[in-house]
Write an enzyme that holds these catalytic residues in place. Structure first.
Site, PDB file in Angstrom:
ATOM      1  N   TYR A   9      -3.598  18.368  -5.045  1.00 26.94           N
ATOM      2  CA  TYR A   9      -3.339  18.449  -3.524  1.00 26.94           C
ATOM      3  C   TYR A   9      -3.436  17.116  -3.053  1.00 26.94           C
ATOM      4  O   TYR A   9      -2.236  16.582  -2.453  1.00 26.94           O
ATOM      5  CB  TYR A   9      -4.313  19.365  -2.640  1.00 26.94           C
ATOM      6  CG  TYR A   9      -3.985  19.271  -1.006  1.00 26.94           C
ATOM      7  CD1 TYR A   9      -2.939  19.839  -0.685  1.00 26.94           C
ATOM      8  CD2 TYR A   9      -4.830  18.430  -0.303  1.00 26.94           C
ATOM      9  CE1 TYR A   9      -2.482  19.630   0.632  1.00 26.94           C
ATOM     10  CE2 TYR A   9      -4.539  18.257   0.910  1.00 26.94           C
ATOM     11  CZ  TYR A   9      -3.534  19.006   1.546  1.00 26.94           C
ATOM     12  OH  TYR A   9      -3.197  19.012   2.883  1.00 26.94           O
ATOM     13  N   THR A  24      -6.661  25.681  10.896  1.00 27.33           N
ATOM     14  CA  THR A  24      -5.323  26.427  10.973  1.00 27.33           C
ATOM     15  C   THR A  24      -5.527  27.508   9.772  1.00 27.33           C
ATOM     16  O   THR A  24      -6.741  27.802   9.343  1.00 27.33           O
ATOM     17  CB  THR A  24      -4.160  25.651  10.517  1.00 27.33           C
ATOM     18  OG1 THR A  24      -4.482  25.073   9.303  1.00 27.33           O
ATOM     19  CG2 THR A  24      -4.126  24.532  11.378  1.00 27.33           C
TER      20      THR A  24
END
Length: 259
Positions: A158, A193
């Protein structure tokens, strides 16, 4: 003097949740027309209905997965004439998968991160930016991450994708030198989120633990920084914004209250 977004057209990827949804609301309030792109059509439609009700916003919905190059190209080529002029591109679609060690993580997780965070961003950028150059107007905003600067355990792939976003943003600005098209890379720290829910594939306990005892950034905070960037005078290019919660000093340094 700040630039007006009235009647400008903004394309937002990953618009169905989080930072993308916050951008849609803030840009609608500022008077922009919006192309909302994401995989979840029902969420896009609900957002479009909300924006129409509150701001009378014109919207066009694109139900696409940015990983699918052909779908992206077909969608961009098939835009109705009045929507072909895209003034602002917000490359927000992105995800992370798992926290396994690099040599033990599922290869499919790598594929999803690389295909979305790097290749998906490139596909959309490639489809939109030539028109900006031809028209002599445009702004590309890429959503990067603190992970571009600091690698953490279990996050190497990532982090590599977000380091790529940083390089692609810098490289695009270099390639656009001599044109009026601007490029901004936004690098947030912890933002609450669906990101962690996606990373842990719906494990709410694991996702919630990421933000336990601290006050993270909100999607609205990031949307606000994006709005600031794109409304600067035309001769000003905000190349990069690195923003963290007050409770965070680095990837691994987070103050958590015991209360």
């Amino acid at each position: 003097m700040a630039l007006s977004l009235t009647e400008q057209c903004a394309l937002i990827t990953g618009a169905s949740s989080g930072i993308g949804t916050s951008c849609a609301r803030l840009f609608a309030q500022a008077g922009a027309r919006l192309i909302l792109a994401a995989r979840r059509k029902e969420k896009l439609q609900a957002l479009a209905d909300e924006l129409q009700k509150h701001y009378q916003t014109e919207t066009l919905l694109l139900c696409i997965d940015v990983q699918d190059r052909q779908a992206v190209m077909t969608a961009m080529e098939g835009l109705p004439e009045k929507w072909k002029t895209i003034d602002i591109l917000i490359n927000n679609a992105g995800l992370s998968r798992g926290l396994e060690k690099q040599y033990e993580s599922p290869i499919q997780d790598w594929e999803e991160m690389i295909d979305t965070n790097i290749k998906g961003l490139l596909y959309v950028t490639r489809a939109v930016v030539p028109g900006m150059v031809t028209r002599g107007q445009g702004h590309v905003v890429n959503i990067g991450s603190i992970a571009a600067r600091q690698t953490y355990m279990g996050g190497s792939v990532y982090c590599a994708t977000k380091a790529a976003v940083k390089s692609l943003s810098e490289g695009l600005k270099i390639d656009l030198l001599g044109t009026p098209v601007r490029v901004t890379n936004i690098e947030p720290g912890l933002v609450e989120t669906e990101f962690s829910n996606v990373r842990f594939r719906g494990d709410d306990d694991k996702a919630n633990s990421v933000y336990t005892g601290m006050t993270p950034l909100t999607p609205d905070d990031i949307a606000d920084t994006i709005l600031f960037s794109v409304t600067r005078p035309a001769h000003v290019n905000i190349s990069e914004i690195f923003v963290m919660p007050t409770d965070q000093s680095s990837v691994t340094h987070v103050h958590r209250s015991s209360v």
